[in-house]
Design a protein around this motif. Structure first.
Motif, PDB file in Angstrom:
ATOM      1  N   VAL A  42       0.605  -0.991  -0.152  1.00  0.00           N
ATOM      2  CA  VAL A  42      -0.216  -0.036  -0.375  1.00  0.00           C
ATOM      3  C   VAL A  42       0.607   1.349  -0.149  1.00  0.00           C
ATOM      4  CG1 VAL A  42      -1.647   1.209   1.357  1.00  0.00           C
ATOM      5  CG2 VAL A  42      -1.965  -1.538   1.170  1.00  0.00           C
ATOM      6  N   ILE A  43       1.082   2.209  -1.583  1.00  0.00           N
ATOM      7  CA  ILE A  43       1.522   3.466  -1.020  1.00  0.00           C
ATOM      8  C   ILE A  43       0.535   4.577  -0.593  1.00  0.00           C
ATOM      9  CG2 ILE A  43       2.709   4.203  -3.302  1.00  0.00           C
ATOM     10  CD1 ILE A  43       4.076   1.561  -4.105  1.00  0.00           C
ATOM     11  N   SER A  44      -0.409   4.283  -1.346  1.00  0.00           N
ATOM     12  CA  SER A  44      -1.355   4.997  -0.248  1.00  0.00           C
ATOM     13  C   SER A  44      -2.857   5.142  -0.522  1.00  0.00           C
ATOM     14  CB  SER A  44      -1.202   6.847  -1.249  1.00  0.00           C
ATOM     15  OG  SER A  44      -2.009   6.542  -2.595  1.00  0.00           O
ATOM     16  N   ASP A  45      -3.943   5.542  -0.622  1.00  0.00           N
ATOM     17  CA  ASP A  45      -5.122   5.357  -0.796  1.00  0.00           C
ATOM     18  C   ASP A  45      -5.375   4.276  -2.187  1.00  0.00           C
ATOM     19  OD1 ASP A  45      -5.387   5.996   2.132  1.00  0.00           O
ATOM     20  OD2 ASP A  45      -6.089   7.593   1.988  1.00  0.00           O
ATOM     21  N   THR A  46      -4.786   5.359  -3.537  1.00  0.00           N
ATOM     22  CA  THR A  46      -5.006   5.250  -4.944  1.00  0.00           C
ATOM     23  C   THR A  46      -3.935   4.856  -5.446  1.00  0.00           C
ATOM     24  OG1 THR A  46      -4.133   7.251  -5.184  1.00  0.00           O
ATOM     25  CG2 THR A  46      -6.458   6.899  -4.859  1.00  0.00           C
ATOM     26  N   ILE A  47      -2.706   4.522  -4.632  1.00  0.00           N
ATOM     27  CA  ILE A  47      -2.224   3.427  -5.503  1.00  0.00           C
ATOM     28  C   ILE A  47      -1.158   2.064  -4.884  1.00  0.00           C
ATOM     29  CG2 ILE A  47       0.662   3.959  -6.324  1.00  0.00           C
ATOM     30  CD1 ILE A  47       0.892   6.843  -6.129  1.00  0.00           C
ATOM     31  N   ILE A  48      -0.840   0.771  -4.641  1.00  0.00           N
ATOM     32  CA  ILE A  48      -1.247  -0.292  -4.678  1.00  0.00           C
ATOM     33  C   ILE A  48       0.020  -0.871  -5.913  1.00  0.00           C
ATOM     34  CG2 ILE A  48      -1.816  -2.323  -4.144  1.00  0.00           C
ATOM     35  CD1 ILE A  48      -2.989  -0.374  -2.248  1.00  0.00           C
ATOM     36  N   ALA A  49       1.056  -1.354  -5.377  1.00  0.00           N
ATOM     37  CA  ALA A  49       1.925  -2.189  -6.080  1.00  0.00           C
ATOM     38  C   ALA A  49       1.867  -3.400  -5.530  1.00  0.00           C
ATOM     39  CB  ALA A  49       3.686  -1.575  -5.554  1.00  0.00           C
ATOM     40  N   MET A  50       1.150  -4.582  -6.622  1.00  0.00           N
ATOM     41  CA  MET A  50       1.271  -5.868  -6.404  1.00  0.00           C
ATOM     42  C   MET A  50       2.475  -6.551  -6.845  1.00  0.00           C
ATOM     43  SD  MET A  50      -1.716  -5.851  -5.447  1.00  0.00           S
ATOM     44  CE  MET A  50      -1.850  -7.315  -4.774  1.00  0.00           C
ATOM     45  N   LEU A  51       3.435  -7.167  -5.778  1.00  0.00           N
ATOM     46  CA  LEU A  51       4.486  -7.845  -5.890  1.00  0.00           C
ATOM     47  C   LEU A  51       4.403  -9.155  -6.352  1.00  0.00           C
ATOM     48  CD1 LEU A  51       7.121  -5.994  -3.321  1.00  0.00           C
ATOM     49  CD2 LEU A  51       6.697  -4.936  -5.917  1.00  0.00           C
ATOM     50  N   LEU A  52       4.193  -9.676  -7.185  1.00  0.00           N
ATOM     51  CA  LEU A  52       3.668 -11.336  -7.966  1.00  0.00           C
ATOM     52  C   LEU A  52       5.351 -11.780  -7.727  1.00  0.00           C
ATOM     53  CD1 LEU A  52       1.365  -9.892 -10.422  1.00  0.00           C
ATOM     54  CD2 LEU A  52       0.953 -10.921  -7.997  1.00  0.00           C
ATOM     55  N   SER A  53       5.398 -13.943  -7.420  1.00  0.00           N
ATOM     56  CA  SER A  53       6.420 -13.850  -7.987  1.00  0.00           C
ATOM     57  C   SER A  53       5.845 -14.021  -9.396  1.00  0.00           C
ATOM     58  CB  SER A  53       6.018 -15.114  -6.978  1.00  0.00           C
ATOM     59  OG  SER A  53       5.158 -15.965  -7.775  1.00  0.00           O
ATOM     60  N   LYS A  54       7.077 -14.735 -10.340  1.00  0.00           N
ATOM     61  CA  LYS A  54       7.402 -14.537 -11.480  1.00  0.00           C
ATOM     62  C   LYS A  54       6.419 -15.964 -12.162  1.00  0.00           C
ATOM     63  CE  LYS A  54      11.714 -12.811 -12.691  1.00  0.00           C
ATOM     64  NZ  LYS A  54      13.509 -12.018 -13.013  1.00  0.00           N
ATOM     65  N   GLN A  55       6.247 -16.845 -11.461  1.00  0.00           N
ATOM     66  CA  GLN A  55       5.057 -17.714 -11.467  1.00  0.00           C
ATOM     67  C   GLN A  55       3.858 -17.223 -11.608  1.00  0.00           C
ATOM     68  OE1 GLN A  55       5.610 -21.753  -9.884  1.00  0.00           O
ATOM     69  NE2 GLN A  55       3.252 -21.931 -10.004  1.00  0.00           N
TER      70      GLN A  55
END
Length: 135
Positions: free
Chosen positions: A42-55
């Motif tokens: 959660v970077i802000s209320d409107t910015i989310i980074a989804m860090l996904l395994s390569k699989q």
């Protein structure tokens, strides 16, 4: 009023290491949308980074996943409320294991620095003088 959000999905080599890196920058992890294969930062209320395994990332695309340590797929830019906040966040990133991608850019009305996260994704942090933005 509806606020549009952005979910930035990034392929990472090690979800736990990426989770640790972004937590050290001061961001929180939303456990509701995190698993062993994904960390929801959660970077802000409107910015989310989804860090996904390569699989896991490959479940969403038929394209080859880029090696972001060798090629650039995107430049991610975050705003900061002051020059000092730019330096604070970027210095935290280096302390947490980031590497440098460019020197500081100081144009007076705009100041920015950048870093590459442990997976090679390029992040910029920029402050702009509000008076310059409005006029």
């Amino acid at each position: 009023m509806y606020q549009q959000m952005i979910f930035v999905n990034l392929a990472v080599n090690d979800v736990d290491a990426s989770r640790k890196f972004f937590t050290e920058l001061g961001y929180s992890i939303n456990p509701q949308f995190s698993t062993d294969e994904c960390a929801c930062v959660v970077i802000s209320d409107t910015i989310i980074a989804m860090l996904l395994s390569k699989q896991r990332y490959s479940d969403f695309t038929k394209k080859e996943i880029t090696d972001s340590t060798r090629t650039s797929e995107v430049l991610l830019c975050l705003s900061a409320e002051s020059r000092e906040k730019v330096d604070e966040l970027v210095d935290k990133a280096f302390a947490a294991g980031a590497t440098g991608s460019t020197d500081a850019i100081d144009q007076g009305f705009m100041y920015g620095r950048s870093f590459d996260d442990p997976d090679g994704h390029s992040w910029e942090v920029v402050w702009m003088d509000p008076a310059a933005v409005q006029g």
